[in-house]
Design an enzyme around this catalytic site. Sequence first.
Site, short mmCIF file in Angstrom:
data_model
loop_
_atom_site.label_atom_id
_atom_site.label_comp_id
_atom_site.label_asym_id
_atom_site.label_seq_id
_atom_site.Cartn_x
_atom_site.Cartn_y
_atom_site.Cartn_z
CE1 TYR A 211 9.45 26.85 33.87
CE2 TYR A 211 7.78 25.47 32.87
CZ TYR A 211 8.98 26.14 32.79
OH TYR A 211 9.71 26.11 31.62
CG LEU B 249 5.68 37.83 18.57
CD1 LEU B 249 6.45 36.58 18.14
CD2 LEU B 249 5.42 38.72 17.34
#
Length: 324
Positions: free
Chosen positions: A71, A227
């Site tokens: 990451y 979402l």
Amino acid sequence: MHDNLDYSMRGVTIEYTTLKKTDLKISRIGIGTNKVGGAIYYDHTDPSQGKNFVKEAIWNGINFIDTADMYTDGRSEKLLGEVLQEIEQKREDIVLATKGAIEKLPDGTTRINNKPAYLRSALEASLKRLNQDYIDLYYLHFPDDKTPISESVGELSQIKEEGKIKAIGVSNLSIEQLKEANKVAEISTFQFGYNMLDRTAEQEILPYCVENNISFIPYFPLASGILSGKYSILSTFDDGDPRQKRFKGDDARKKFEIATKLKDFAATKGINLPQLALAWLLAQNGVDAVIPGGRRPEQAQSNAKTIDITLSLDDLKTIESILD
Ligand code: NAP
């Protein structure tokens, strides 16, 4: 099954549960940190803002922190190491999860590598970046489909014996690979994509985890942001941002249409769409915790409040009718 401990400094009573096959207490709302640290795809994430995102989560009682060596090219782990030095919470109150298997080659490209020696070196590099003696939960991030899974998780078992990790997780394995891993090692956690708009995991993986005492941790709980309620099919992203492709096409269009209906339903309950999406996941049998990503402190604060939300059977039925 789940404990309620008043651990918060900001008024949220976070619910905790125990990671399967361990005595690690994890907050059912965790955080994902693939955008903190600044580089790769998410250039515009200011590292100090990323730090504040993590600290805000911890101040709201969240103790389950998810990262990976890849990451933001290792910066997420480095930043978390710094945060752990800067906060007042005791190290043993935090459950830190990281992952390895993506090897960076000298020419800057990457490949998946599940060889035991590579996994050991990746774990050592993560410990260094995180500035830690141990990691609570270490995942095999992706299968390389060459190295036998038994050898890879066998090495993780050995590392666990040595005390450098406390629990073993696996991610992105097929159901067959998960079964193989579970035969040879004590698998605590399986991480796989799952959210209101992608329910593939319900077919085999989630039931297998329930039957075999494995904590299922869904990634992309907010469908990478569909979402979140703030994007639409018309949203544009920087070059290299994976959402440039993910948020386009007929499939994405349908998902945005459903997200709009869910957002309207969330509003009738006085909550926001991310809270509805996270509360729905926590209501699914086998989902022990969620790890929504983000980059701003207010997102961590809002997501932590999900723990105060209970969806009734009627709510779940209404949601089902929207998702159908
Ligand atoms: P996600 O959680 O589905 O979506 C995160 C995005 O939703 C955020 O970046 C943010 O968008 C938006 N968001 C979050 N909270 C919000 C709020 N309260 N209000 C409005 N928007 C909000 O996707 P993800 O972060 O990619 O996945 C979650 C975590 O899973 C990752 O951080 C990582 O730790 C893990 N993961 C694991 C794997 C694996 O292979 N094991 C793969 C992917 C992810 P903006 O950033 O645009 O504000």
